[in-house]
Design an enzyme around this catalytic site. Structure first.
Site, PDB file in Angstrom:
ATOM      1  N   ARG A 215     -29.362   7.260  34.048  1.00  0.00           N
ATOM      2  CA  ARG A 215     -29.130   6.859  32.661  1.00  0.00           C
ATOM      3  C   ARG A 215     -29.759   5.516  32.352  1.00  0.00           C
ATOM      4  NH1 ARG A 215     -24.283   9.923  31.647  1.00  0.00           N
ATOM      5  NH2 ARG A 215     -23.659   9.677  29.502  1.00  0.00           N
TER       6      ARG A 215
ATOM      7  N   ARG B  70     -11.451  14.161  25.138  1.00  0.00           N
ATOM      8  CA  ARG B  70     -11.813  12.931  25.846  1.00  0.00           C
ATOM      9  C   ARG B  70     -11.602  11.725  24.946  1.00  0.00           C
ATOM     10  NH1 ARG B  70     -17.631  14.209  28.561  1.00  0.00           N
ATOM     11  NH2 ARG B  70     -18.002  12.099  27.761  1.00  0.00           N
TER      12      ARG B  70
ATOM     13  N   ARG C 269     -14.918  18.822  20.601  1.00  0.00           N
ATOM     14  CA  ARG C 269     -14.999  19.193  22.030  1.00  0.00           C
ATOM     15  C   ARG C 269     -13.625  19.099  22.700  1.00  0.00           C
ATOM     16  NH1 ARG C 269     -19.091  16.357  26.099  1.00  0.00           N
ATOM     17  NH2 ARG C 269     -18.111  14.470  25.282  1.00  0.00           N
TER      18      ARG C 269
ATOM     19  N   ARG D 147     -21.658   5.069  22.016  1.00  0.00           N
ATOM     20  CA  ARG D 147     -22.376   5.810  23.074  1.00  0.00           C
ATOM     21  C   ARG D 147     -23.796   6.135  22.618  1.00  0.00           C
ATOM     22  NH1 ARG D 147     -18.387  10.548  23.867  1.00  0.00           N
ATOM     23  NH2 ARG D 147     -19.933  11.403  25.288  1.00  0.00           N
TER      24      ARG D 147
ATOM     25  N   LYS E 252     -25.797  18.916  27.595  1.00  0.00           N
ATOM     26  CA  LYS E 252     -26.211  18.830  29.006  1.00  0.00           C
ATOM     27  C   LYS E 252     -25.222  19.570  29.900  1.00  0.00           C
ATOM     28  CE  LYS E 252     -26.072  14.290  29.048  1.00  0.00           C
ATOM     29  NZ  LYS E 252     -25.637  14.039  27.650  1.00  0.00           N
TER      30      LYS E 252
HETATM   31  P1  AP5 Z   1     -21.593  19.130  26.129  1.00  0.00           P
HETATM   32  O1  AP5 Z   1     -22.275  20.193  26.914  1.00  0.00           O
HETATM   33  O2  AP5 Z   1     -20.248  18.689  26.572  1.00  0.00           O
HETATM   34  O3  AP5 Z   1     -22.577  17.888  25.928  1.00  0.00           O
HETATM   35  P2  AP5 Z   1     -23.062  16.780  26.968  1.00  0.00           P
HETATM   36  O4  AP5 Z   1     -24.500  16.504  26.634  1.00  0.00           O
HETATM   37  O5  AP5 Z   1     -22.722  17.150  28.371  1.00  0.00           O
HETATM   38  O6  AP5 Z   1     -22.188  15.577  26.437  1.00  0.00           O
HETATM   39  P3  AP5 Z   1     -21.372  14.438  27.161  1.00  0.00           P
HETATM   40  O7  AP5 Z   1     -20.616  13.742  26.052  1.00  0.00           O
HETATM   41  O8  AP5 Z   1     -20.567  14.952  28.295  1.00  0.00           O
HETATM   42  O9  AP5 Z   1     -22.491  13.546  27.662  1.00  0.00           O
HETATM   43  P4  AP5 Z   1     -22.387  12.111  27.990  1.00  0.00           P
HETATM   44  O10 AP5 Z   1     -23.716  11.959  28.601  1.00  0.00           O
HETATM   45  O11 AP5 Z   1     -22.089  11.167  26.888  1.00  0.00           O
HETATM   46  O12 AP5 Z   1     -21.061  12.020  28.870  1.00  0.00           O
HETATM   47  P5  AP5 Z   1     -20.815  11.958  30.434  1.00  0.00           P
HETATM   48  O13 AP5 Z   1     -19.627  12.751  30.733  1.00  0.00           O
HETATM   49  O14 AP5 Z   1     -22.080  12.217  31.168  1.00  0.00           O
HETATM   50  O15 AP5 Z   1     -21.552  19.648  24.612  1.00  0.00           O
HETATM   51  C1  AP5 Z   1     -20.858  18.906  23.597  1.00  0.00           C
HETATM   52  C2  AP5 Z   1     -20.028  19.843  22.718  1.00  0.00           C
HETATM   53  O16 AP5 Z   1     -20.926  20.675  21.985  1.00  0.00           O
HETATM   54  C3  AP5 Z   1     -19.108  20.791  23.496  1.00  0.00           C
HETATM   55  O17 AP5 Z   1     -17.931  20.969  22.756  1.00  0.00           O
HETATM   56  C4  AP5 Z   1     -19.899  22.093  23.562  1.00  0.00           C
HETATM   57  O18 AP5 Z   1     -19.034  23.220  23.636  1.00  0.00           O
HETATM   58  C5  AP5 Z   1     -20.644  22.048  22.243  1.00  0.00           C
HETATM   59  N1  AP5 Z   1     -21.950  22.692  22.281  1.00  0.00           N
HETATM   60  C6  AP5 Z   1     -22.899  22.570  23.237  1.00  0.00           C
HETATM   61  N2  AP5 Z   1     -24.001  23.277  22.897  1.00  0.00           N
HETATM   62  C7  AP5 Z   1     -23.724  23.835  21.693  1.00  0.00           C
HETATM   63  C8  AP5 Z   1     -24.439  24.674  20.810  1.00  0.00           C
HETATM   64  N3  AP5 Z   1     -25.692  25.078  21.054  1.00  0.00           N
HETATM   65  N4  AP5 Z   1     -23.857  25.047  19.664  1.00  0.00           N
HETATM   66  C9  AP5 Z   1     -22.612  24.652  19.376  1.00  0.00           C
HETATM   67  N5  AP5 Z   1     -21.864  23.863  20.166  1.00  0.00           N
HETATM   68  C10 AP5 Z   1     -22.419  23.461  21.316  1.00  0.00           C
HETATM   69  O19 AP5 Z   1     -20.498  10.406  30.617  1.00  0.00           O
HETATM   70  C11 AP5 Z   1     -19.316   9.817  30.085  1.00  0.00           C
HETATM   71  C12 AP5 Z   1     -19.290   8.343  30.421  1.00  0.00           C
HETATM   72  O20 AP5 Z   1     -19.313   8.162  31.859  1.00  0.00           O
HETATM   73  C13 AP5 Z   1     -20.490   7.523  29.918  1.00  0.00           C
HETATM   74  O21 AP5 Z   1     -20.327   7.113  28.570  1.00  0.00           O
HETATM   75  C14 AP5 Z   1     -20.472   6.344  30.908  1.00  0.00           C
HETATM   76  O22 AP5 Z   1     -19.459   5.417  30.598  1.00  0.00           O
HETATM   77  C15 AP5 Z   1     -20.086   7.017  32.228  1.00  0.00           C
HETATM   78  N6  AP5 Z   1     -21.281   7.478  32.981  1.00  0.00           N
HETATM   79  C16 AP5 Z   1     -21.591   8.771  33.313  1.00  0.00           C
HETATM   80  N7  AP5 Z   1     -22.747   8.818  33.994  1.00  0.00           N
HETATM   81  C17 AP5 Z   1     -23.176   7.531  34.097  1.00  0.00           C
HETATM   82  C18 AP5 Z   1     -24.334   6.940  34.658  1.00  0.00           C
HETATM   83  N8  AP5 Z   1     -25.291   7.670  35.246  1.00  0.00           N
HETATM   84  N9  AP5 Z   1     -24.462   5.593  34.579  1.00  0.00           N
HETATM   85  C19 AP5 Z   1     -23.515   4.827  34.010  1.00  0.00           C
HETATM   86  N10 AP5 Z   1     -22.394   5.332  33.433  1.00  0.00           N
HETATM   87  C20 AP5 Z   1     -22.230   6.677  33.481  1.00  0.00           C
END
Ligand code: AP5
Length: 210
Positions: A88, A153, A122, A164, A13
């Site tokens: 979410r 992270r 990552r 997660r 994402k």
């Molecule tokens: P990346 O692009 O970083 O993936 P992502 O889907 O953004 O993953 P996140 O882990 O950031 O999502 P998340 O939803 O768990 O975390 P968030 O920060 O929102 O890609 C992942 C890896 O793959 C990278 O290394 C990238 O380079 C690689 N990659 C990507 N595409 C690729 C490809 N095609 N080929 C090879 N490699 C590739 O949330 C974190 C925490 O915050 C949550 O757990 C929660 O506690 C809190 N939080 C955030 N938002 C909310 C909400 N709305 N409500 C409640 N709690 C929340």
């Protein structure tokens, strides 16, 4: 265009939201990045979010709904935005519908085994939110955008990633049906071996940008 990027942790994402932000000139609004910045700054909200994030649990709905509602008032959202990681829960989606009009909810889908390997490699920049993977960094450990040292992270530890994924299945996956019923859902199914460039081409095509 007002977009939501849905999908499990590590599906890409953030990676694809950043590419689209640069292409369309609309902001990527990542609740995860905003919460991590608040943690880094040591604000009250950041400190209360820390225990949820590090355990792989969701931060309470009221907190994130408030952050997003405020953020969408900013001038840079007038021509559109990409919501990355919000909503979410169905409660967040229902709240969002009271203050925003969404054009597309893009579901980025990827198998769990690939997610675990992606997240273990990552590395992120806590200053500007850029995301990298060890396999493409070639030994570099600083951010290409701002020079900040890259870090792993805490919630990318394997046990936390498993939690997660469970939290995603229970609380977030129901949003796929929710947006499908509203006629707003589009899905990009990412093949395990597809590169970022290949997946981004799918994202563009699905959004009608080609
Ligand atoms: P990346 O692009 O970083 O993936 P992502 O889907 O953004 O993953 P996140 O882990 O950031 O999502 P998340 O939803 O768990 O975390 P968030 O920060 O929102 O890609 C992942 C890896 O793959 C990278 O290394 C990238 O380079 C690689 N990659 C990507 N595409 C690729 C490809 N095609 N080929 C090879 N490699 C590739 O949330 C974190 C925490 O915050 C949550 O757990 C929660 O506690 C809190 N939080 C955030 N938002 C909310 C909400 N709305 N409500 C409640 N709690 C929340």
């Amino acid at each position: 265009m007002n977009l939501i990027f849905l999908g499990p942790p590590g599906a890409g994402k953030g990676t694809h939201a950043q590419l689209l932000m640069n292409e369309l000139g609309i902001p990527q609004i990542s609740t995860g990045d905003m919460l991590r910045q608040a943690m880094k700054a040591g604000t009250e909200m950041g400190l209360s979010a820390k225990r949820y994030i590090e355990a792989g649990e969701l931060v309470p709905d009221e907190v994130v709904i408030g952050i997003v509602k405020d953020r969408l008032q900013a001038d840079d959202c007038k021509n559109g935005y990409i919501l990355d990681g919000f909503p979410r829960t169905v409660k967040q989606a229902e709240a969002l519908a009271t203050f925003a009009k969404i054009d597309v909810a893009l579901n980025i889908a990827l198998d769990d085994e690939v997610i675990i390997s992606r997240l273990s490699g990552r590395r992120v920049c806590l200053k500007c939110g850029a995301t990298y993977h060890l396999s493409t960094l070639n030994g570099r450990d600083t951010c290409a955008n701002c020079g900040e040292k890259l870090v792993q992270r805490k919630d990318d530890a394997p046990e936390t990633v498993k939690n997660r994924l469970s939290v995603y299945a229970v609380s977030t996956a129901p949003l796929i049906d929710y947006y499908e019923k509203l006629g707003l859902l589009k899905t990009v199914q990412c093949a395990p071996t597809a590169t970022v460039e290949e997946n981004y081409a799918q994202v563009r095509q699905t959004l009608g940008l080609v």
